[in-house]
Design an enzyme around this catalytic site. Structure first.
Site, PDB file in Angstrom:
ATOM      1  N   ASN A   1       0.815  -1.222   0.000  1.00 20.56           N
ATOM      2  CA  ASN A   1       0.000   0.000   0.000  1.00 20.56           C
ATOM      3  C   ASN A   1       0.851   1.276   0.000  1.00 20.56           C
ATOM      4  O   ASN A   1       0.331   2.355   0.259  1.00 20.56           O
ATOM      5  CB  ASN A   1      -1.002  -0.010   1.172  1.00 20.56           C
ATOM      6  CG  ASN A   1      -0.313  -0.173   2.517  1.00 20.56           C
ATOM      7  OD1 ASN A   1       0.895   0.034   2.639  1.00 20.56           O
ATOM      8  ND2 ASN A   1      -1.070  -0.522   3.530  1.00 20.56           N
TER       9      ASN A   1
ATOM     10  N   ARG B   1       3.307   7.484  11.177  1.00 17.75           N
ATOM     11  CA  ARG B   1       2.735   7.006  12.434  1.00 17.75           C
ATOM     12  C   ARG B   1       2.493   8.206  13.351  1.00 17.75           C
ATOM     13  O   ARG B   1       3.322   9.125  13.437  1.00 17.75           O
ATOM     14  CB  ARG B   1       3.672   6.016  13.148  1.00 17.75           C
ATOM     15  CG  ARG B   1       3.691   4.626  12.547  1.00 17.75           C
ATOM     16  CD  ARG B   1       2.344   3.900  12.623  1.00 17.75           C
ATOM     17  NE  ARG B   1       2.365   2.592  11.993  1.00 17.75           N
ATOM     18  CZ  ARG B   1       1.903   2.335  10.769  1.00 17.75           C
ATOM     19  NH1 ARG B   1       1.356   3.289  10.042  1.00 17.75           N
ATOM     20  NH2 ARG B   1       1.931   1.109  10.281  1.00 17.75           N
TER      21      ARG B   1
ATOM     22  N   GLN C   1      -4.407   3.758  18.421  1.00 18.41           N
ATOM     23  CA  GLN C   1      -5.520   3.544  17.492  1.00 18.41           C
ATOM     24  C   GLN C   1      -6.371   2.396  17.978  1.00 18.41           C
ATOM     25  O   GLN C   1      -5.804   1.358  18.305  1.00 18.41           O
ATOM     26  CB  GLN C   1      -4.990   3.275  16.082  1.00 18.41           C
ATOM     27  CG  GLN C   1      -4.418   4.533  15.451  1.00 18.41           C
ATOM     28  CD  GLN C   1      -3.970   4.374  14.016  1.00 18.41           C
ATOM     29  OE1 GLN C   1      -3.408   5.299  13.454  1.00 18.41           O
ATOM     30  NE2 GLN C   1      -4.181   3.229  13.403  1.00 18.41           N
TER      31      GLN C   1
ATOM     32  N   HIS D   1      -7.376   6.018  10.080  1.00 17.50           N
ATOM     33  CA  HIS D   1      -6.250   5.378   9.392  1.00 17.50           C
ATOM     34  C   HIS D   1      -6.754   4.612   8.156  1.00 17.50           C
ATOM     35  O   HIS D   1      -7.131   3.443   8.251  1.00 17.50           O
ATOM     36  CB  HIS D   1      -5.533   4.430  10.358  1.00 17.50           C
ATOM     37  CG  HIS D   1      -4.193   3.994   9.880  1.00 17.50           C
ATOM     38  ND1 HIS D   1      -3.235   3.488  10.713  1.00 17.50           N
ATOM     39  CD2 HIS D   1      -3.642   3.984   8.650  1.00 17.50           C
ATOM     40  CE1 HIS D   1      -2.152   3.178  10.019  1.00 17.50           C
ATOM     41  NE2 HIS D   1      -2.384   3.468   8.754  1.00 17.50           N
TER      42      HIS D   1
HETATM   43  P1  NAD Z   1      10.284   1.768   3.396  1.00 23.49           P
HETATM   44  O1  NAD Z   1      10.897   0.717   4.255  1.00 23.49           O
HETATM   45  O2  NAD Z   1      10.313   1.612   1.928  1.00 23.49           O
HETATM   46  O3  NAD Z   1      10.961   3.176   3.720  1.00 23.49           O
HETATM   47  C1  NAD Z   1      11.275   3.608   4.983  1.00 23.49           C
HETATM   48  C2  NAD Z   1      12.378   4.652   4.857  1.00 23.49           C
HETATM   49  O4  NAD Z   1      12.542   5.294   6.130  1.00 23.49           O
HETATM   50  C3  NAD Z   1      13.726   4.059   4.483  1.00 23.49           C
HETATM   51  O5  NAD Z   1      14.239   4.729   3.346  1.00 23.49           O
HETATM   52  C4  NAD Z   1      14.594   4.336   5.716  1.00 23.49           C
HETATM   53  O6  NAD Z   1      15.936   4.585   5.404  1.00 23.49           O
HETATM   54  C5  NAD Z   1      13.904   5.557   6.280  1.00 23.49           C
HETATM   55  N1  NAD Z   1      14.199   5.805   7.695  1.00 23.49           N
HETATM   56  C6  NAD Z   1      14.151   4.946   8.739  1.00 23.49           C
HETATM   57  N2  NAD Z   1      14.480   5.560   9.885  1.00 23.49           N
HETATM   58  C7  NAD Z   1      14.746   6.845   9.553  1.00 23.49           C
HETATM   59  C8  NAD Z   1      15.156   7.963  10.316  1.00 23.49           C
HETATM   60  N3  NAD Z   1      15.372   7.879  11.619  1.00 23.49           N
HETATM   61  N4  NAD Z   1      15.328   9.124   9.661  1.00 23.49           N
HETATM   62  C9  NAD Z   1      15.147   9.197   8.310  1.00 23.49           C
HETATM   63  N5  NAD Z   1      14.762   8.172   7.550  1.00 23.49           N
HETATM   64  C10 NAD Z   1      14.564   7.001   8.170  1.00 23.49           C
HETATM   65  O7  NAD Z   1       8.790   1.911   3.914  1.00 23.49           O
HETATM   66  P2  NAD Z   1       7.554   2.653   3.228  1.00 23.49           P
HETATM   67  O8  NAD Z   1       6.744   1.708   2.423  1.00 23.49           O
HETATM   68  O9  NAD Z   1       8.033   3.906   2.593  1.00 23.49           O
HETATM   69  O10 NAD Z   1       6.695   2.978   4.540  1.00 23.49           O
HETATM   70  C11 NAD Z   1       7.194   3.866   5.530  1.00 23.49           C
HETATM   71  C12 NAD Z   1       6.281   3.903   6.727  1.00 23.49           C
HETATM   72  O11 NAD Z   1       5.015   4.472   6.353  1.00 23.49           O
HETATM   73  C13 NAD Z   1       5.909   2.531   7.307  1.00 23.49           C
HETATM   74  O12 NAD Z   1       6.892   2.017   8.139  1.00 23.49           O
HETATM   75  C14 NAD Z   1       4.636   2.854   8.044  1.00 23.49           C
HETATM   76  O13 NAD Z   1       4.928   3.338   9.349  1.00 23.49           O
HETATM   77  C15 NAD Z   1       4.017   3.980   7.225  1.00 23.49           C
HETATM   78  N6  NAD Z   1       2.861   3.488   6.429  1.00 23.49           N
HETATM   79  C16 NAD Z   1       1.638   4.026   6.662  1.00 23.49           C
HETATM   80  C17 NAD Z   1       0.535   3.559   5.976  1.00 23.49           C
HETATM   81  C18 NAD Z   1      -0.837   4.154   6.198  1.00 23.49           C
HETATM   82  O14 NAD Z   1      -1.830   3.489   5.858  1.00 23.49           O
HETATM   83  N7  NAD Z   1      -0.941   5.354   6.700  1.00 23.49           N
HETATM   84  C19 NAD Z   1       0.683   2.520   5.043  1.00 23.49           C
HETATM   85  C20 NAD Z   1       1.963   2.040   4.787  1.00 23.49           C
HETATM   86  C21 NAD Z   1       3.044   2.504   5.509  1.00 23.49           C
END
Ligand code: NAD
Length: 399
Positions: free
Chosen positions: A146, A284, A313, A332
């Site tokens: 997603n 988050r 949540q 959400h």
């Molecule tokens: P991903 O693993 O592709 O990307 C995460 C990125 O965060 C990576 O590039 C990593 O290097 C970076 N990162 C980690 N810690 C960091 C920090 N301290 N400072 C800077 N960058 C940092 O994941 P994604 O698919 O892009 O998803 C990211 C997040 O989005 C998920 O972990 C989840 O919490 C959230 N999400 C929310 C929904 C929603 O429905 N709202 C859905 C999917 C994901």
């Protein structure tokens, strides 16, 4: 095996008899070449509500045919809830970020058979990852299922916040037509500086989707993008969050929640932002300090805040973000469009098929394996626990 699956409630009026669209567009692969989930079978109709209790992620037939027991419930919070009772002899727990079953150390220790925690979606911070490592519980999520759904939501929220859509829509609903009231906080995004904290699958897609609006793009991430991507998007890399927020009119937050990012946007960080900036956080809720966000909207340090993620949540009915000024919050939802549900249901089945046939789950779906962060977990998370305070979710009263 016994599989406990915690999903969100059905629609109040019961499961839909029909849906707006009869078919979903076909997507062949994700932009980085990763394939969509490839389970051996599928026992549901794509584009239907699979993420709520009666949808059961389309898993019942498959699991029961293979001699497993499936328990599905939305009763996940508070002492004596059904999920806690069923967990005690469960082997696998499946939960969703939208309606997270907070798998704390205490709960894990009540479940001696528990071996796997699967997230039907992305973001496994509702699992105490440190406790999972300590207890050798493997954690998987459906990476990419997603990410692009969320990036669409981010674009929608950036544009609607800056243009002040919510206020204008409310005026129409009230029967009004005062144009000056409707536009006194409304701007174009064109020419603005837009930055993302983290440019992983979601952050990078959001940048790509914002590019045609003729904005200036910025990012901070622990892992720098290839030079070719920076060049293609005319993208400026910042070596710290502080450096990015100082120059951006719009900041979107796209990192996972883990000890490094919890409370990252506190009063101090917000005070370093450009006055009147906007935040869109679909990562988050706990990455932002809820009191500091509400205070900044009141003082004008922030012009708007939107997102779909809260902590805990469901958000207690009196959560301060429900009533703060200039917010564009949704529950959400961004990662659980009907389109996304099909992909995460397929992904969960693929993971289960691997577990049952003792085949290794894809590296990109892996967060914790054999007591260590691994795969995507190693790349995107740090050790530790971010579930503290989740008991507050029991305060929500269904309406
Ligand atoms: P991903 O693993 O592709 O990307 C995460 C990125 O965060 C990576 O590039 C990593 O290097 C970076 N990162 C980690 N810690 C960091 C920090 N301290 N400072 C800077 N960058 C940092 O994941 P994604 O698919 O892009 O998803 C990211 C997040 O989005 C998920 O972990 C989840 O919490 C959230 N999400 C929310 C929904 C929603 O429905 N709202 C859905 C999917 C994901």
């Amino acid at each position: 095996m016994k599989i406990l699956c915690v999903l969100y409630d059905n629609p109040k009026k019961g499961m839909p008899k029909k849906y707006p669209l009869s078919k979903l567009p076909v997507i062949k692969k994700y932009p980085n070449g990763q394939t969509l989930p490839t389970p051996k079978g599928r026992d549901f109709k794509p584009g239907t509500l699979l993420g709520s209790v009666s949808g059961e992620l389309g898993l019942r037939k498959f699991l029961e045919k293979n001699g497993h027991e499936l328990v599905v419930t939305s009763d996940k919070d508070g002492k004596g809830c059904r999920a806690d009772r069923e967990l005690r002899d469960a082997d696998i727990v499946i939960s969703q970020p939208f309606w997270p079953y907070y798998l704390t150390r205490e709960k894990m220790e009540s479940a001696p058979n528990l071996k796997f925690a699967i997230t039907a979606g992305i973001g496994s911070d509702h699992v105490d990852l440190q406790a999972a490592m300590d207890h050798n519980i493997d954690v998987y999520e459906v990476t990419y299922c997603n990410s692009r759904s969320v990036a669409e939501h981010i674009v929608m929220m950036i544009i609607s916040l800056v243009r002040d859509y919510h206020n204008q829509h409310a005026i129409v609903n009230r029967g009004g037509w005062n144009i000056a009231d409707a536009v006194h906080r409304s701007y174009d995004v064109e020419g603005m500086h837009v930055g993302t904290v983290a440019a992983g699958r979601i952050g990078l897609d959001a940048l790509r989707k914002m590019k045609p609006f003729d904005v200036h793009l910025h990012y901070f991430d622990k892992h720098r993008l290839p030079k070719s991507v920076e060049k293609e998007l005319n993208l400026r890399f910042h070596s710290s969050v502080e450096s990015l927020v100082k120059v951006c009119d719009v900041v979107t937050i796209n990192c996972p929640l883990h000890p490094e990012t919890e409370n990252l946007f506190d009063k101090k960080m917000i005070s370093k932002m450009k006055k009147g900036a906007y935040i869109v956080n679909t990562a988050r809720g706990k990455i932002c300090n809820k009191q500091a966000i509400a205070a900044a909207l009141k003082s004008g340090q922030l012009s708007g805040y939107a997102g779909d993620v809260w902590f805990p949540q469901p958000a207690p009915n009196d959560h301060i973000w429900r009533k703060m000024p200039h917010h564009g919050m949704t529950p959400h939802t961004s990662g659980t469009s009907l389109s996304a549900q099909t992909r995460y249901a397929d992904g969960v089945r693929e993971i289960l098929e691997c577990i049952f046939s003792r085949k290794q789950v894809r590296k990109e779906y892996t967060i914790v394996r054999n007591g260590e962060l691994a795969g995507t977990g190693k790349h995107s998370y740090t050790k530790g626990n971010a579930t503290g305070g989740s008991k507050e979710a029991a305060k929500y009263k269904r309406r």
